[in-house]
Motif scaffolding. Structure first.
Motif, PDB file in Angstrom:
ATOM      1  N   PHE A   1      -7.455  -2.122 -11.793  1.00 18.00           N
ATOM      2  CA  PHE A   1      -8.332  -1.038 -11.353  1.00 18.00           C
ATOM      3  C   PHE A   1      -7.723   0.327 -11.641  1.00 18.00           C
ATOM      4  CE2 PHE A   1      -9.287   1.810  -7.646  1.00 18.00           C
ATOM      5  CZ  PHE A   1     -10.590   2.125  -7.997  1.00 18.00           C
ATOM      6  N   ASP A   2      -6.433   0.494 -11.299  1.00 15.78           N
ATOM      7  CA  ASP A   2      -5.770   1.785 -11.483  1.00 15.78           C
ATOM      8  C   ASP A   2      -4.270   1.555 -11.395  1.00 15.78           C
ATOM      9  OD1 ASP A   2      -4.959   4.379 -11.635  1.00 15.78           O
ATOM     10  OD2 ASP A   2      -5.687   4.975  -9.666  1.00 15.78           O
ATOM     11  N   ASP A   3      -3.630   1.386 -12.534  1.00 17.41           N
ATOM     12  CA  ASP A   3      -2.203   1.067 -12.555  1.00 17.41           C
ATOM     13  C   ASP A   3      -1.387   2.347 -12.416  1.00 17.41           C
ATOM     14  OD1 ASP A   3       0.162  -0.256 -12.690  1.00 17.41           O
ATOM     15  OD2 ASP A   3       0.058  -0.706 -14.832  1.00 17.41           O
ATOM     16  N   HIS A   4      -1.363   2.881 -11.172  1.00 19.34           N
ATOM     17  CA  HIS A   4      -0.666   4.139 -10.923  1.00 19.34           C
ATOM     18  C   HIS A   4       0.823   3.944 -10.699  1.00 19.34           C
ATOM     19  CE1 HIS A   4      -0.997   2.623  -6.852  1.00 19.34           C
ATOM     20  NE2 HIS A   4      -2.302   2.642  -6.954  1.00 19.34           N
ATOM     21  N   GLY A   5       1.241   2.706 -10.455  1.00 27.02           N
ATOM     22  CA  GLY A   5       2.659   2.415 -10.342  1.00 27.02           C
ATOM     23  C   GLY A   5       3.291   2.839  -9.030  1.00 27.02           C
ATOM     24  N   GLY A   6       2.529   3.382  -8.107  1.00 24.89           N
ATOM     25  CA  GLY A   6       3.082   3.828  -6.837  1.00 24.89           C
ATOM     26  C   GLY A   6       2.780   2.860  -5.719  1.00 24.89           C
ATOM     27  N   ASP A   7       2.777   3.390  -4.499  1.00 24.22           N
ATOM     28  CA  ASP A   7       2.474   2.582  -3.336  1.00 24.22           C
ATOM     29  C   ASP A   7       1.051   2.047  -3.433  1.00 24.22           C
ATOM     30  OD1 ASP A   7       2.882   1.447  -0.824  1.00 24.22           O
ATOM     31  OD2 ASP A   7       1.964   3.166   0.185  1.00 24.22           O
ATOM     32  N   ARG A   8       0.881   0.778  -3.126  1.00 28.49           N
ATOM     33  CA  ARG A   8      -0.427   0.166  -3.283  1.00 28.49           C
ATOM     34  C   ARG A   8      -1.416   0.699  -2.250  1.00 28.49           C
ATOM     35  NH1 ARG A   8      -0.926  -1.115  -8.306  1.00 28.49           N
ATOM     36  NH2 ARG A   8       0.700  -2.510  -9.058  1.00 28.49           N
ATOM     37  N   LEU A   9      -2.611   1.036  -2.728  1.00 29.60           N
ATOM     38  CA  LEU A   9      -3.662   1.534  -1.845  1.00 29.60           C
ATOM     39  C   LEU A   9      -4.307   0.407  -1.066  1.00 29.60           C
ATOM     40  CD1 LEU A   9      -5.585   3.791  -0.882  1.00 29.60           C
ATOM     41  CD2 LEU A   9      -6.910   3.424  -2.980  1.00 29.60           C
ATOM     42  N   PHE A  10      -4.549  -0.717  -1.726  1.00 25.41           N
ATOM     43  CA  PHE A  10      -5.269  -1.828  -1.113  1.00 25.41           C
ATOM     44  C   PHE A  10      -4.267  -2.855  -0.588  1.00 25.41           C
ATOM     45  CE2 PHE A  10      -8.165  -0.186  -4.474  1.00 25.41           C
ATOM     46  CZ  PHE A  10      -9.076   0.394  -3.612  1.00 25.41           C
ATOM     47  N   ARG A  11      -4.148  -2.921   0.718  1.00 18.42           N
ATOM     48  CA  ARG A  11      -3.155  -3.759   1.364  1.00 18.42           C
ATOM     49  C   ARG A  11      -3.724  -5.153   1.641  1.00 18.42           C
ATOM     50  NH1 ARG A  11       0.468  -0.047   3.894  1.00 18.42           N
ATOM     51  NH2 ARG A  11       0.838   1.579   2.334  1.00 18.42           N
ATOM     52  N   PRO A  12      -2.851  -6.181   1.731  1.00 17.02           N
ATOM     53  CA  PRO A  12      -3.327  -7.551   1.973  1.00 17.02           C
ATOM     54  C   PRO A  12      -4.154  -7.707   3.248  1.00 17.02           C
ATOM     55  CG  PRO A  12      -1.063  -7.596   1.186  1.00 17.02           C
ATOM     56  CD  PRO A  12      -1.398  -6.152   1.411  1.00 17.02           C
ATOM     57  N   ALA A  13      -3.965  -6.798   4.225  1.00 17.05           N
ATOM     58  CA  ALA A  13      -4.758  -6.892   5.456  1.00 17.05           C
ATOM     59  C   ALA A  13      -6.253  -6.770   5.186  1.00 17.05           C
ATOM     60  CB  ALA A  13      -4.318  -5.798   6.438  1.00 17.05           C
ATOM     61  N   LEU A  14      -6.629  -6.248   4.012  1.00 15.02           N
ATOM     62  CA  LEU A  14      -8.042  -6.117   3.665  1.00 15.02           C
ATOM     63  C   LEU A  14      -8.671  -7.441   3.247  1.00 15.02           C
ATOM     64  CD1 LEU A  14      -7.852  -2.751   1.697  1.00 15.02           C
ATOM     65  CD2 LEU A  14      -9.019  -3.126   3.872  1.00 15.02           C
TER      66      LEU A  14
ATOM     67  N   ALA B   1     -15.418 -14.417 -16.351  1.00 19.52           N
ATOM     68  CA  ALA B   1     -15.693 -15.367 -15.276  1.00 19.52           C
ATOM     69  C   ALA B   1     -15.319 -14.711 -13.952  1.00 19.52           C
ATOM     70  CB  ALA B   1     -14.887 -16.640 -15.490  1.00 19.52           C
ATOM     71  N   TRP B   2     -16.205 -14.849 -12.947  1.00 15.32           N
ATOM     72  CA  TRP B   2     -16.019 -14.127 -11.691  1.00 15.32           C
ATOM     73  C   TRP B   2     -15.538 -15.026 -10.572  1.00 15.32           C
ATOM     74  CZ3 TRP B   2     -16.255  -8.950 -11.008  1.00 15.32           C
ATOM     75  CH2 TRP B   2     -16.705  -8.214 -12.123  1.00 15.32           C
ATOM     76  N   SER B   3     -14.620 -14.498  -9.771  1.00 18.59           N
ATOM     77  CA  SER B   3     -14.127 -15.202  -8.596  1.00 18.59           C
ATOM     78  C   SER B   3     -13.616 -14.176  -7.591  1.00 18.59           C
ATOM     79  CB  SER B   3     -13.007 -16.180  -8.966  1.00 18.59           C
ATOM     80  OG  SER B   3     -11.907 -15.491  -9.532  1.00 18.59           O
ATOM     81  N   GLU B   4     -13.328 -14.638  -6.387  1.00 20.42           N
ATOM     82  CA  GLU B   4     -12.811 -13.760  -5.343  1.00 20.42           C
ATOM     83  C   GLU B   4     -11.287 -13.739  -5.360  1.00 20.42           C
ATOM     84  OE1 GLU B   4     -14.409 -14.944  -1.611  1.00 20.42           O
ATOM     85  OE2 GLU B   4     -16.495 -14.935  -2.319  1.00 20.42           O
ATOM     86  N   VAL B   5     -10.718 -12.568  -5.116  1.00 23.69           N
ATOM     87  CA  VAL B   5      -9.269 -12.456  -4.970  1.00 23.69           C
ATOM     88  C   VAL B   5      -8.847 -13.234  -3.724  1.00 23.69           C
ATOM     89  CG1 VAL B   5      -7.420 -10.839  -4.405  1.00 23.69           C
ATOM     90  CG2 VAL B   5      -9.071 -10.274  -6.201  1.00 23.69           C
ATOM     91  N   ALA B   6      -7.830 -14.080  -3.872  1.00 24.85           N
ATOM     92  CA  ALA B   6      -7.507 -15.025  -2.810  1.00 24.85           C
ATOM     93  C   ALA B   6      -6.278 -14.664  -1.991  1.00 24.85           C
ATOM     94  CB  ALA B   6      -7.305 -16.424  -3.407  1.00 24.85           C
ATOM     95  N   ASP B   7      -5.336 -13.901  -2.571  1.00 25.74           N
ATOM     96  CA  ASP B   7      -4.088 -13.647  -1.849  1.00 25.74           C
ATOM     97  C   ASP B   7      -3.485 -12.318  -2.280  1.00 25.74           C
ATOM     98  OD1 ASP B   7      -2.884 -14.141  -4.376  1.00 25.74           O
ATOM     99  OD2 ASP B   7      -2.561 -16.250  -3.884  1.00 25.74           O
ATOM    100  N   ALA B   8      -2.341 -11.984  -1.678  1.00 20.49           N
ATOM    101  CA  ALA B   8      -1.708 -10.685  -1.920  1.00 20.49           C
ATOM    102  C   ALA B   8      -1.300 -10.514  -3.377  1.00 20.49           C
ATOM    103  CB  ALA B   8      -0.496 -10.536  -1.008  1.00 20.49           C
ATOM    104  N   GLU B   9      -0.840 -11.572  -4.012  1.00 22.39           N
ATOM    105  CA  GLU B   9      -0.419 -11.473  -5.408  1.00 22.39           C
ATOM    106  C   GLU B   9      -1.612 -11.147  -6.307  1.00 22.39           C
ATOM    107  OE1 GLU B   9       1.901 -14.138  -8.838  1.00 22.39           O
ATOM    108  OE2 GLU B   9       1.573 -14.944  -6.830  1.00 22.39           O
ATOM    109  N   GLU B  10      -2.729 -11.824  -6.083  1.00 23.96           N
ATOM    110  CA  GLU B  10      -3.927 -11.531  -6.873  1.00 23.96           C
ATOM    111  C   GLU B  10      -4.445 -10.132  -6.587  1.00 23.96           C
ATOM    112  OE1 GLU B  10      -7.022 -14.398  -6.465  1.00 23.96           O
ATOM    113  OE2 GLU B  10      -6.071 -15.807  -7.839  1.00 23.96           O
ATOM    114  N   LEU B  11      -4.314  -9.684  -5.325  1.00 22.25           N
ATOM    115  CA  LEU B  11      -4.770  -8.338  -4.974  1.00 22.25           C
ATOM    116  C   LEU B  11      -3.960  -7.289  -5.714  1.00 22.25           C
ATOM    117  CD1 LEU B  11      -6.614  -6.533  -3.265  1.00 22.25           C
ATOM    118  CD2 LEU B  11      -4.914  -6.682  -1.430  1.00 22.25           C
TER     119      LEU B  11
END
Length: 233
Positions: A135-148, A118-128
């Motif tokens: 997508f890629d559980d690298h365990g480091g600093d997050r690439l995709f920031r909430p500002a996006l 089921a498809w939906s849009e990511v709504a907040d920082a926690e979901e992001l």
């Protein structure tokens, strides 16, 4: 598609991709810019997997590309949107080649799997954060920031039993929708979600290898090559 139209769509795809790269960089506190309508570039090194420059039209001079980026730091890269640069003399080598892809607005959608997510849009920082882990559980600093999480950029999540199992980023710019960071063999669901939100816009992106074959099966057409150059030293 005639050659004039193809060149126009290629430019749109390059501009769209540069706008997405620009948003990612600005979310990390960088301030990239444009050289007229020819080139997007960042004078400081960009986040991992993102280029330091993107050409926006054919026949951009290699010298003008190299002058705008940080070639003193390892990992500098250039997206050669029309596959017509020669950066070998400046210490770069081709990292990979791909094809821009295009799907016209209103084209029939591929049939979604009956038991698909089921498809939906990511709504907040926690979901992001959960989306990026899938997508890629690298365990480091997050690439995709909430500002996006803003107008014109949508993180699409395909969920099964409450867990994100597929996804993509859809971003506007250049008069088209660009789809990137696709995972989970998700074209049918992603295109359905994109069509619901932006039914009047063509869809573009780039792929290579088996991922290109999957995009073609989903109704895309390969319209032209691009290269990504990486600083060898």
């Amino acid at each position: 598609m005639d050659e004039t139209t193809k060149t126009t769509v290629l430019r749109q795809a390059a501009v769209n991709n540069a706008a997405w790269c620009d948003a990612v960089c600005r979310a990390h506190g960088l301030t990239p810019g444009y050289d007229g309508e020819r080139l997007w570039f960042s004078t400081r090194r960009t986040p991992p997997m993102y280029p330091d420059a993107v050409t926006l039209e054919p026949a951009v001079a290699a010298g003008s590309v190299v002058r705008g980026v940080d070639i003193a730091s390892p990992g500098c890269s250039v997206k050669d949107s029309f596959a017509d640069l020669d950066l070998a003399g400046d210490g770069f080598e081709v990292l990979f080649e791909a094809q821009w892809i295009h799907r016209p607005a209103g084209a029939p959608l591929p049939e979604a799997e009956a038991a698909g997510p089921a498809w939906s849009e990511v709504a907040d920082a926690e979901e992001l954060a959960a989306w990026e882990a899938a997508f890629d559980d690298h365990g480091g600093d997050r690439l995709f920031r909430p500002a996006l999480l803003r107008d014109g950029i949508v993180f699409l999540a395909g969920r099964a039993e409450g867990r994100i199992v597929a996804g993509a980023v859809a971003s506007t710019g250049g008069g088209v929708v660009g789809v990137s960071n696709l995972f989970g063999a998700a074209w049918a669901g992603v295109l359905g979600a994109v069509s619901d939100r932006w039914p009047e816009l063509d869809v573009v992106g780039y792929e290579h290898g088996e991922d290109l074959e999957a995009a073609v099966r989903a109704g895309f057409t390969a319209i032209g090559p691009l290269r990504v150059w990486l600083l060898a030293r």
